[in-house]
Scaffold this motif. Structure first.
Motif, PDB file in Angstrom:
ATOM      1  N   ALA A 186      41.843  39.402  33.860  1.00  0.00           N
ATOM      2  CA  ALA A 186      41.060  38.177  33.636  1.00  0.00           C
ATOM      3  C   ALA A 186      40.392  37.694  34.919  1.00  0.00           C
ATOM      4  O   ALA A 186      39.297  37.129  34.875  1.00  0.00           O
ATOM      5  CB  ALA A 186      41.949  37.079  33.061  1.00  0.00           C
ATOM      6  N   LEU A 187      41.035  37.932  36.044  1.00  0.00           N
ATOM      7  CA  LEU A 187      40.452  37.520  37.328  1.00  0.00           C
ATOM      8  C   LEU A 187      39.194  38.312  37.657  1.00  0.00           C
ATOM      9  O   LEU A 187      38.379  37.876  38.467  1.00  0.00           O
ATOM     10  CB  LEU A 187      41.465  37.697  38.467  1.00  0.00           C
ATOM     11  N   HIS A 188      39.051  39.488  37.033  1.00  0.00           N
ATOM     12  CA  HIS A 188      37.921  40.359  37.328  1.00  0.00           C
ATOM     13  C   HIS A 188      36.913  40.449  36.189  1.00  0.00           C
ATOM     14  O   HIS A 188      36.093  41.353  36.154  1.00  0.00           O
ATOM     15  CB  HIS A 188      38.433  41.762  37.718  1.00  0.00           C
ATOM     16  N   THR A 189      36.988  39.519  35.231  1.00  0.00           N
ATOM     17  CA  THR A 189      36.015  39.493  34.143  1.00  0.00           C
ATOM     18  C   THR A 189      34.720  38.845  34.646  1.00  0.00           C
ATOM     19  O   THR A 189      34.672  38.316  35.755  1.00  0.00           O
ATOM     20  CB  THR A 189      36.550  38.701  32.931  1.00  0.00           C
ATOM     21  N   PRO A 240      32.135  35.878  33.436  1.00  0.00           N
ATOM     22  CA  PRO A 240      32.497  35.312  34.725  1.00  0.00           C
ATOM     23  C   PRO A 240      34.009  35.391  34.928  1.00  0.00           C
ATOM     24  O   PRO A 240      34.767  35.412  33.952  1.00  0.00           O
ATOM     25  CB  PRO A 240      32.032  33.861  34.634  1.00  0.00           C
ATOM     26  N   PRO A 241      34.448  35.411  36.177  1.00  0.00           N
ATOM     27  CA  PRO A 241      35.885  35.542  36.430  1.00  0.00           C
ATOM     28  C   PRO A 241      36.665  34.280  36.065  1.00  0.00           C
ATOM     29  O   PRO A 241      36.131  33.173  36.131  1.00  0.00           O
ATOM     30  CB  PRO A 241      35.954  35.805  37.934  1.00  0.00           C
ATOM     31  N   TYR A 242      37.886  34.484  35.663  1.00  0.00           N
ATOM     32  CA  TYR A 242      38.806  33.371  35.448  1.00  0.00           C
ATOM     33  C   TYR A 242      39.297  32.950  36.831  1.00  0.00           C
ATOM     34  O   TYR A 242      39.779  33.785  37.602  1.00  0.00           O
ATOM     35  CB  TYR A 242      39.973  33.825  34.557  1.00  0.00           C
ATOM     36  N   GLU A 243      39.157  31.675  37.166  1.00  0.00           N
ATOM     37  CA  GLU A 243      39.513  31.180  38.496  1.00  0.00           C
ATOM     38  C   GLU A 243      40.458  29.988  38.375  1.00  0.00           C
ATOM     39  O   GLU A 243      40.038  28.842  38.496  1.00  0.00           O
ATOM     40  CB  GLU A 243      38.257  30.788  39.269  1.00  0.00           C
ATOM     41  N   PRO A 244      41.742  30.245  38.164  1.00  0.00           N
ATOM     42  CA  PRO A 244      42.690  29.132  38.027  1.00  0.00           C
ATOM     43  C   PRO A 244      42.946  28.447  39.364  1.00  0.00           C
ATOM     44  O   PRO A 244      42.708  29.021  40.432  1.00  0.00           O
ATOM     45  CB  PRO A 244      43.951  29.828  37.519  1.00  0.00           C
ATOM     46  N   ALA A 245      43.455  27.225  39.277  1.00  0.00           N
ATOM     47  CA  ALA A 245      43.819  26.480  40.484  1.00  0.00           C
ATOM     48  C   ALA A 245      45.117  27.013  41.069  1.00  0.00           C
ATOM     49  O   ALA A 245      45.335  26.929  42.276  1.00  0.00           O
ATOM     50  CB  ALA A 245      43.951  24.992  40.162  1.00  0.00           C
ATOM     51  N   CYS A 246      45.994  27.536  40.213  1.00  0.00           N
ATOM     52  CA  CYS A 246      47.236  28.163  40.669  1.00  0.00           C
ATOM     53  C   CYS A 246      47.784  29.033  39.543  1.00  0.00           C
ATOM     54  O   CYS A 246      47.287  28.998  38.422  1.00  0.00           O
ATOM     55  CB  CYS A 246      48.271  27.141  41.128  1.00  0.00           C
ATOM     56  N   GLN A 270      51.795  40.044  45.420  1.00  0.00           N
ATOM     57  CA  GLN A 270      51.306  40.913  46.496  1.00  0.00           C
ATOM     58  C   GLN A 270      49.835  41.269  46.286  1.00  0.00           C
ATOM     59  O   GLN A 270      49.059  41.306  47.233  1.00  0.00           O
ATOM     60  CB  GLN A 270      52.151  42.186  46.589  1.00  0.00           C
ATOM     61  N   ARG A 271      49.441  41.499  45.052  1.00  0.00           N
ATOM     62  CA  ARG A 271      48.035  41.845  44.772  1.00  0.00           C
ATOM     63  C   ARG A 271      47.111  40.659  44.989  1.00  0.00           C
ATOM     64  O   ARG A 271      45.915  40.834  45.198  1.00  0.00           O
ATOM     65  CB  ARG A 271      47.887  42.389  43.363  1.00  0.00           C
ATOM     66  N   LEU A 272      47.664  39.448  44.921  1.00  0.00           N
ATOM     67  CA  LEU A 272      46.870  38.242  45.149  1.00  0.00           C
ATOM     68  C   LEU A 272      46.830  37.860  46.632  1.00  0.00           C
ATOM     69  O   LEU A 272      46.111  36.941  47.007  1.00  0.00           O
ATOM     70  CB  LEU A 272      47.454  37.067  44.355  1.00  0.00           C
ATOM     71  N   SER A 273      47.590  38.567  47.448  1.00  0.00           N
ATOM     72  CA  SER A 273      47.674  38.265  48.871  1.00  0.00           C
ATOM     73  C   SER A 273      46.283  38.169  49.482  1.00  0.00           C
ATOM     74  O   SER A 273      45.438  39.031  49.280  1.00  0.00           O
ATOM     75  CB  SER A 273      48.489  39.349  49.583  1.00  0.00           C
ATOM     76  N   GLY A 274      46.047  37.102  50.197  1.00  0.00           N
ATOM     77  CA  GLY A 274      44.764  36.895  50.845  1.00  0.00           C
ATOM     78  C   GLY A 274      43.726  36.221  49.967  1.00  0.00           C
ATOM     79  O   GLY A 274      42.648  35.873  50.436  1.00  0.00           O
ATOM     80  N   SER A 275      44.038  36.021  48.684  1.00  0.00           N
ATOM     81  CA  SER A 275      43.074  35.404  47.770  1.00  0.00           C
ATOM     82  C   SER A 275      43.059  33.880  47.890  1.00  0.00           C
ATOM     83  O   SER A 275      42.114  33.233  47.448  1.00  0.00           O
ATOM     84  CB  SER A 275      43.393  35.778  46.320  1.00  0.00           C
TER      85      SER A 275
END
Length: 128
Positions: free
Chosen positions: A44-47, A49-55, A72-77
């Motif tokens: 969903a983060l890569h759709t 438009p992307p899904y961009e939650p607050a947390c 870990q995959r979200l590291s740096g995001s």
């Protein structure tokens, strides 16, 4: 999804838990979207438009990608992470904190603790 910035993502393989947390947050006036797997959430983060939650609220123990794998995959995001788990282990707690988790809650957790953790992110005060 321009309005998704104030939305909270819930990632838990137990649909009933995801629904319960979504209802809890809704009762506190917080919009939430539940995902049944780490893979579905990351997709969903890569759709477009992307899904961009607050947390994101991540269950630690899930088949496939665990909560820590997703963290870990979200590291740096810059996406704030709250870990929830039914299996509290010091090693897991340390890994979650080292990975930047803002909160680590054990199931069953106090509903107000979860709401407070989410509100601190939405209000821009993650140290609250």
């Amino acid at each position: 999804m321009s309005a998704s910035r104030q939305s909270v993502a819930i990632v838990d393989d137990e649909e009933s838990v995801g629904r319960a947390i979504r209802r809890l947050l809704k009762s506190a006036g917080i919009d939430a979207v539940a995902f049944a797997s780490g893979e579905a959430f990351l997709k969903a983060l890569h759709t477009t438009p992307p899904y961009e939650p607050a947390c994101v609220i991540l269950d630690f123990q899930m088949p496939g990608l665990t909560g820590l794998d997703v963290q870990q995959r979200l590291s740096g995001s810059g996406l704030p992470v709250i870990i929830i788990t039914a299996h509290d282990e010091p090693r897991v707690r340390e890994q979650a904190r080292a990975g930047g988790a803002l909160a680590y809650l054990c199931k069953p957790f106090d509903e107000l603790d979860l709401i407070d953790a989410v509100r601190s992110v939405l209000d821009g005060d993650p140290d609250a």
